[in-house]
Design a protein around this motif. Structure first.
Motif, PDB file in Angstrom:
ATOM      1  N   CYS A  75       0.869  -1.176   0.000  1.00 37.87           N
ATOM      2  CA  CYS A  75       0.000   0.000   0.000  1.00 37.87           C
ATOM      3  C   CYS A  75       0.905   1.225   0.000  1.00 37.87           C
ATOM      4  O   CYS A  75       1.591   1.498   0.992  1.00 37.87           O
ATOM      5  CB  CYS A  75      -0.918   0.007   1.221  1.00 37.87           C
ATOM      6  SG  CYS A  75      -2.143  -1.304   1.202  1.00 37.87           S
ATOM      7  N   PHE A  76       0.930   1.925  -1.115  1.00 42.37           N
ATOM      8  CA  PHE A  76       1.873   3.025  -1.313  1.00 42.37           C
ATOM      9  C   PHE A  76       1.171   4.363  -1.143  1.00 42.37           C
ATOM     10  O   PHE A  76       0.139   4.626  -1.770  1.00 42.37           O
ATOM     11  CB  PHE A  76       2.490   2.938  -2.710  1.00 42.37           C
ATOM     12  CG  PHE A  76       3.618   3.890  -2.935  1.00 42.37           C
ATOM     13  CD1 PHE A  76       4.934   3.495  -2.746  1.00 42.37           C
ATOM     14  CD2 PHE A  76       3.372   5.195  -3.350  1.00 42.37           C
ATOM     15  CE1 PHE A  76       5.982   4.381  -2.952  1.00 42.37           C
ATOM     16  CE2 PHE A  76       4.412   6.089  -3.549  1.00 42.37           C
ATOM     17  CZ  PHE A  76       5.714   5.685  -3.357  1.00 42.37           C
ATOM     18  N   SER A  77       1.730   5.220  -0.293  1.00 41.39           N
ATOM     19  CA  SER A  77       1.163   6.541  -0.064  1.00 41.39           C
ATOM     20  C   SER A  77       2.001   7.605  -0.767  1.00 41.39           C
ATOM     21  O   SER A  77       3.202   7.737  -0.513  1.00 41.39           O
ATOM     22  CB  SER A  77       1.110   6.845   1.437  1.00 41.39           C
ATOM     23  OG  SER A  77       0.757   8.196   1.648  1.00 41.39           O
ATOM     24  N   ASP A  78       1.349   8.378  -1.632  1.00 42.71           N
ATOM     25  CA  ASP A  78       2.020   9.499  -2.318  1.00 42.71           C
ATOM     26  C   ASP A  78       2.067  10.718  -1.401  1.00 42.71           C
ATOM     27  O   ASP A  78       1.645  11.816  -1.768  1.00 42.71           O
ATOM     28  CB  ASP A  78       1.257   9.846  -3.599  1.00 42.71           C
ATOM     29  CG  ASP A  78       1.436   8.799  -4.676  1.00 42.71           C
ATOM     30  OD1 ASP A  78       2.581   8.522  -5.042  1.00 42.71           O
ATOM     31  OD2 ASP A  78       0.415   8.254  -5.138  1.00 42.71           O
ATOM     32  N   ASP A  79       2.619  10.536  -0.205  1.00 48.92           N
ATOM     33  CA  ASP A  79       2.582  11.602   0.788  1.00 48.92           C
ATOM     34  C   ASP A  79       3.649  12.671   0.595  1.00 48.92           C
ATOM     35  O   ASP A  79       3.763  13.594   1.389  1.00 48.92           O
ATOM     36  CB  ASP A  79       2.657  11.019   2.207  1.00 48.92           C
ATOM     37  CG  ASP A  79       3.881  10.144   2.434  1.00 48.92           C
ATOM     38  OD1 ASP A  79       4.837  10.209   1.629  1.00 48.92           O
ATOM     39  OD2 ASP A  79       3.878   9.386   3.417  1.00 48.92           O
ATOM     40  N   MET A  80       4.445  12.562  -0.483  1.00 50.63           N
ATOM     41  CA  MET A  80       5.385  13.625  -0.810  1.00 50.63           C
ATOM     42  C   MET A  80       4.769  14.595  -1.825  1.00 50.63           C
ATOM     43  O   MET A  80       5.371  15.596  -2.175  1.00 50.63           O
ATOM     44  CB  MET A  80       6.696  13.052  -1.351  1.00 50.63           C
ATOM     45  CG  MET A  80       7.826  14.060  -1.346  1.00 50.63           C
ATOM     46  SD  MET A  80       9.363  13.315  -0.848  1.00 50.63           S
ATOM     47  CE  MET A  80      10.502  14.629  -1.342  1.00 50.63           C
ATOM     48  N   ASP A  81       3.566  14.278  -2.275  1.00 56.65           N
ATOM     49  CA  ASP A  81       2.861  15.205  -3.160  1.00 56.65           C
ATOM     50  C   ASP A  81       2.597  16.517  -2.431  1.00 56.65           C
ATOM     51  O   ASP A  81       2.407  16.544  -1.204  1.00 56.65           O
ATOM     52  CB  ASP A  81       1.526  14.606  -3.605  1.00 56.65           C
ATOM     53  CG  ASP A  81       1.708  13.503  -4.636  1.00 56.65           C
ATOM     54  OD1 ASP A  81       2.856  13.257  -5.044  1.00 56.65           O
ATOM     55  OD2 ASP A  81       0.694  12.876  -5.011  1.00 56.65           O
ATOM     56  N   ALA A  82       2.539  17.585  -3.196  1.00 52.63           N
ATOM     57  CA  ALA A  82       2.253  18.887  -2.607  1.00 52.63           C
ATOM     58  C   ALA A  82       0.763  19.044  -2.333  1.00 52.63           C
ATOM     59  O   ALA A  82      -0.078  18.527  -3.077  1.00 52.63           O
ATOM     60  CB  ALA A  82       2.728  19.992  -3.539  1.00 52.63           C
ATOM     61  N   LEU A  83       0.443  19.749  -1.265  1.00 55.81           N
ATOM     62  CA  LEU A  83      -0.949  20.096  -0.981  1.00 55.81           C
ATOM     63  C   LEU A  83      -1.333  21.252  -1.891  1.00 55.81           C
ATOM     64  O   LEU A  83      -0.824  22.366  -1.752  1.00 55.81           O
ATOM     65  CB  LEU A  83      -1.120  20.492   0.485  1.00 55.81           C
ATOM     66  CG  LEU A  83      -2.538  20.886   0.912  1.00 55.81           C
ATOM     67  CD1 LEU A  83      -3.457  19.675   0.869  1.00 55.81           C
ATOM     68  CD2 LEU A  83      -2.547  21.502   2.308  1.00 55.81           C
ATOM     69  N   ARG A  84      -2.208  21.003  -2.864  1.00 57.58           N
ATOM     70  CA  ARG A  84      -2.589  22.029  -3.836  1.00 57.58           C
ATOM     71  C   ARG A  84      -3.881  22.740  -3.448  1.00 57.58           C
ATOM     72  O   ARG A  84      -4.154  23.836  -3.926  1.00 57.58           O
ATOM     73  CB  ARG A  84      -2.763  21.387  -5.218  1.00 57.58           C
ATOM     74  CG  ARG A  84      -1.510  20.704  -5.757  1.00 57.58           C
ATOM     75  CD  ARG A  84      -0.370  21.685  -5.963  1.00 57.58           C
ATOM     76  NE  ARG A  84       0.837  21.044  -6.483  1.00 57.58           N
ATOM     77  CZ  ARG A  84       2.016  21.666  -6.570  1.00 57.58           C
ATOM     78  NH1 ARG A  84       2.132  22.919  -6.172  1.00 57.58           N
ATOM     79  NH2 ARG A  84       3.071  21.023  -7.039  1.00 57.58           N
ATOM     80  N   LYS A  85      -4.684  22.104  -2.610  1.00 54.04           N
ATOM     81  CA  LYS A  85      -5.968  22.677  -2.218  1.00 54.04           C
ATOM     82  C   LYS A  85      -6.307  22.230  -0.806  1.00 54.04           C
ATOM     83  O   LYS A  85      -6.048  21.084  -0.436  1.00 54.04           O
ATOM     84  CB  LYS A  85      -7.059  22.220  -3.195  1.00 54.04           C
ATOM     85  CG  LYS A  85      -8.455  22.668  -2.833  1.00 54.04           C
ATOM     86  CD  LYS A  85      -9.479  22.039  -3.770  1.00 54.04           C
ATOM     87  CE  LYS A  85     -10.893  22.393  -3.334  1.00 54.04           C
ATOM     88  NZ  LYS A  85     -11.920  21.734  -4.169  1.00 54.04           N
ATOM     89  N   VAL A  86      -6.856  23.131  -0.009  1.00 51.16           N
ATOM     90  CA  VAL A  86      -7.263  22.770   1.353  1.00 51.16           C
ATOM     91  C   VAL A  86      -8.587  22.012   1.279  1.00 51.16           C
ATOM     92  O   VAL A  86      -9.564  22.515   0.718  1.00 51.16           O
ATOM     93  CB  VAL A  86      -7.424  24.024   2.232  1.00 51.16           C
ATOM     94  CG1 VAL A  86      -7.900  23.628   3.638  1.00 51.16           C
ATOM     95  CG2 VAL A  86      -6.118  24.800   2.312  1.00 51.16           C
ATOM     96  N   GLY A 101       1.354  24.026  -1.275  1.00 52.45           N
ATOM     97  CA  GLY A 101       2.557  23.856  -2.077  1.00 52.45           C
ATOM     98  C   GLY A 101       3.621  23.004  -1.424  1.00 52.45           C
ATOM     99  O   GLY A 101       4.578  22.597  -2.078  1.00 52.45           O
ATOM    100  N   LYS A 102       3.464  22.704  -0.140  1.00 52.96           N
ATOM    101  CA  LYS A 102       4.452  21.869   0.559  1.00 52.96           C
ATOM    102  C   LYS A 102       4.048  20.384   0.471  1.00 52.96           C
ATOM    103  O   LYS A 102       2.867  20.067   0.328  1.00 52.96           O
ATOM    104  CB  LYS A 102       4.554  22.277   2.025  1.00 52.96           C
ATOM    105  CG  LYS A 102       5.147  23.649   2.263  1.00 52.96           C
ATOM    106  CD  LYS A 102       5.254  23.937   3.764  1.00 52.96           C
ATOM    107  CE  LYS A 102       5.836  25.316   4.031  1.00 52.96           C
ATOM    108  NZ  LYS A 102       5.932  25.584   5.484  1.00 52.96           N
ATOM    109  N   GLN A 192       8.647  24.286  -0.352  1.00 53.42           N
ATOM    110  CA  GLN A 192       7.610  24.125  -1.370  1.00 53.42           C
ATOM    111  C   GLN A 192       8.096  23.273  -2.534  1.00 53.42           C
ATOM    112  O   GLN A 192       9.272  23.277  -2.887  1.00 53.42           O
ATOM    113  CB  GLN A 192       7.168  25.490  -1.897  1.00 53.42           C
ATOM    114  CG  GLN A 192       6.384  26.313  -0.889  1.00 53.42           C
ATOM    115  CD  GLN A 192       6.015  27.667  -1.464  1.00 53.42           C
ATOM    116  OE1 GLN A 192       6.885  28.450  -1.842  1.00 53.42           O
ATOM    117  NE2 GLN A 192       4.727  27.938  -1.531  1.00 53.42           N
ATOM    118  N   VAL A 193       7.142  22.540  -3.122  1.00 53.78           N
ATOM    119  CA  VAL A 193       7.417  21.758  -4.327  1.00 53.78           C
ATOM    120  C   VAL A 193       7.187  22.679  -5.521  1.00 53.78           C
ATOM    121  O   VAL A 193       6.065  23.137  -5.745  1.00 53.78           O
ATOM    122  CB  VAL A 193       6.494  20.522  -4.423  1.00 53.78           C
ATOM    123  CG1 VAL A 193       6.802  19.728  -5.687  1.00 53.78           C
ATOM    124  CG2 VAL A 193       6.660  19.644  -3.194  1.00 53.78           C
TER     125      VAL A 193
END
Length: 530
Positions: A75-86, A101-102, A192-193
């Motif tokens: 089970c892979f989590s893409d938790d390094m993706d940036a938060l683009r929307k709250v 953006g982080k 930020q990414v």
């Protein structure tokens, strides 16, 4: 495998496709199944569904190979993706908006429970998977990037930078084509990414060069050890190779992305996994469910009103068909699970291959419970509706008056859970919408005959005898179609559009209680009380 060739259950069909693809792979390395999760919002039921379905294919594969091939679920989590929307469904939104953006593992947890929002959502998903007893390995994208476990494959992405750009550019809008790069540098100052144009790459130094959008000055970043991450299509391809993934399913909305990621995987000398495309879940309004919007139904919510098995059955059925995922599907899946389990117990001793086409084999990995409560959830729900009771003890009293103690004691925990689910469901979805109506003249005549007939059923234990008489009354009073007669019964006596087989209801609720219910309805007492 020939023994299983006639099995039509979709997990076996998928497992056979996978086996044909990897049959020539030698060695003791496990066959790896993967599910991906983007923790940009609270895990929704669609995420859970992908895990459940993948496990069903994995179980079928193990059966086909007689467990001679090792398997593993990641089970892979893409938790390094940036938060683009709250997300709309979280607290402290103003606080979280400052971290747009982080990477998700650098965004504070709005619930104040974990070190980051990503970690909170990861643990939420893991708790659900653990509750179902799933065997899996959880991998955090952040951990793998920062620890260097992806470094070798990242270098291959860098070495093939222009080839990958050429694969992706045709699907991009014109303004993005010239600026696209598979790499996203992470700012060492703000965290930020950056989604910026990469002006140059240096294969020898493992660096990418760009203009920092904050300072507007030239910058360079080494791609290794979490200093940069990949755009998601390249990221998907990269982990397929890095983790040696053999099987991964995905939603219909990602068909083009699977194609692009497969091309990228081949460019870096990887082999794309065998795949399966499932349809999407829709909310009550027919719209796609979304983690960030929080629409649809959560895992917690389903498990408040229905069993784990009913949820797994919903996931098993018709994965290539778009399905509405809302509270009103729960009672049907509760009853259908019980029906499938009953059928399974009839055939399993005959070494009949049809056991593999029964959903409960897949829900329980070939080991369904041997006993089951022969009580419909919809029937329990209507007993709750008729009594307006929130007491388990009261409802147990009705069951004890009809069923023998052995039947109840063998399934006491399951029945008690069903009663709890029925009470919860009634209070939240049935009770607020109950609407009794007065019987019209023809309905009143038919109900009075039913009232008279009930006097003859003292001591009757077969619900079909009562059901047959109810049918007869409906036909003789010329209800066309006959289901209108039953709709009248439900609307007048229970204040709802549909209900259980009324013969079974009468026996469990009791002859005298049913007679009183009819008398109260004819006197207009139920309309007044509602």
């Amino acid at each position: 495998m020939d023994y299983y060739k006639n099995i039509k259950a979709w997990p076996f069909v998928e497992a056979k496709k996978l086996l044909e693809k990897i049959d020539n792979i030698e060695g003791d390395n496990p066959i790896i199944f993967e599910t991906g999760y983007g923790p940009s919002g609270l895990p929704h039921i669609g995420t859970f569904g992908e895990v459940v379905r993948t496990i069903m294919v994995k179980n079928a594969f193990e059966k086909l190979t007689n467990n001679l091939r090792k398997t593993k679920l990641i089970c892979f989590s893409d938790d390094m993706d940036a938060l683009r929307k709250v997300p709309d469904n979280i607290p402290n939104q103003d606080k979280i908006s400052k971290h747009l953006g982080k990477p998700l593992t650098e965004v504070p947890d709005p619930f104040g429970e974990y070190a980051s929002f990503g970690e909170h959502n990861n643990n939420k998903l893991k708790s659900f998977l653990d509750e179902f007893g799933f065997d899996y390995e959880f991998i955090s994208s952040t951990n793998y990037y920062k620890s260097g476990l992806f470094n070798n494959t990242l270098i291959e992405i860098l070495n093939n930078h222009e080839k990958i750009r050429d694969i992706v550019k045709p699907i991009l809008r014109s303004e993005r084509r010239e600026t696209y790069s598979p790499f996203l540098p992470i700012c060492p100052d703000t965290g930020q990414v950056f989604q910026v144009k990469i002006d140059n790459v240096d294969v020898d130094s493992k660096k990418i060069f760009y203009v920092n959008p904050v300072t507007n000055k030239p910058a360079e970043t080494e791609i290794l050890n979490g200093n940069a991450k990949l755009q998601w299509r390249a990221d998907w391809a990269m982990r397929w190779k890095a983790l040696s993934i053999h099987y991964e399913m995905s939603g219909k909305d990602l068909i083009d992305s699977v194609r692009i990621s497969s091309q990228i995987c081949r460019v870096i000398n990887g082999t794309p996994p065998e795949g399966f495309t499932y349809e999407l879940f829709l909310d009550e309004n027919g719209e796609k469910i979304s983690k960030s919007r929080g629409n649809g139904l959560s895992i917690d919510e389903w498990l408040h009103y229905g069993s784990q098995e009913s949820l797994s059955l919903f996931m098993y059925q018709s994965p290539r068909k778009a399905k509405r995922l809302y509270f009103d599907v729960i009672p049907k899946n509760m009853d259908e699970y019980a029906s499938h389990l009953k059928n399974y117990t009839k055939i399993k001793s005959n070494d009949d291959q049809s056991v593999y086409d029964n959903p409960v084999w897949h829900i329980h990995n070939g080991k369904p419970p041997e006993k089951f409560p022969e009580i419909q959830f919809s029937l329990l729900l209507n007993i709750v509706s008729a009594t307006n009771s929130e007491s388990k003890e009261v409802l147990w009293g009705f069951l004890n008056s009809y069923y023998d103690s052995l039947t109840l004691n063998e399934n006491r925990d399951a029945i008690d859970n069903m009663i709890g689910f029925a009470i919860n469901y009634f209070n939240h979805f049935v009770k607020p919408n109950k609407q009794y109506r007065q019987a019209n003249q023809s309905e009143e005549v038919a109900l009075r005959e039913l009232l008279e007939i009930l006097n003859k059923f003292e001591g009757v234990t077969d619900p079909e005898i009562i059901q047959t008489e109810i049918y007869r009354i409906g036909k003789e009073h010329k209800f066309e179609p006959l289901r209108d007669w039953f709709s009248s019964i439900y609307e007048i006596l229970l204040g709802q559009k549909d209900g259980p087989r009324f013969g079974s209801f009468v026996l469990i609720y009791g002859i005298e209680n049913t007679k009183k219910l009819i008398k109260d309805a004819l006197a207009g007492n139920l309309v007044v009380s509602s």
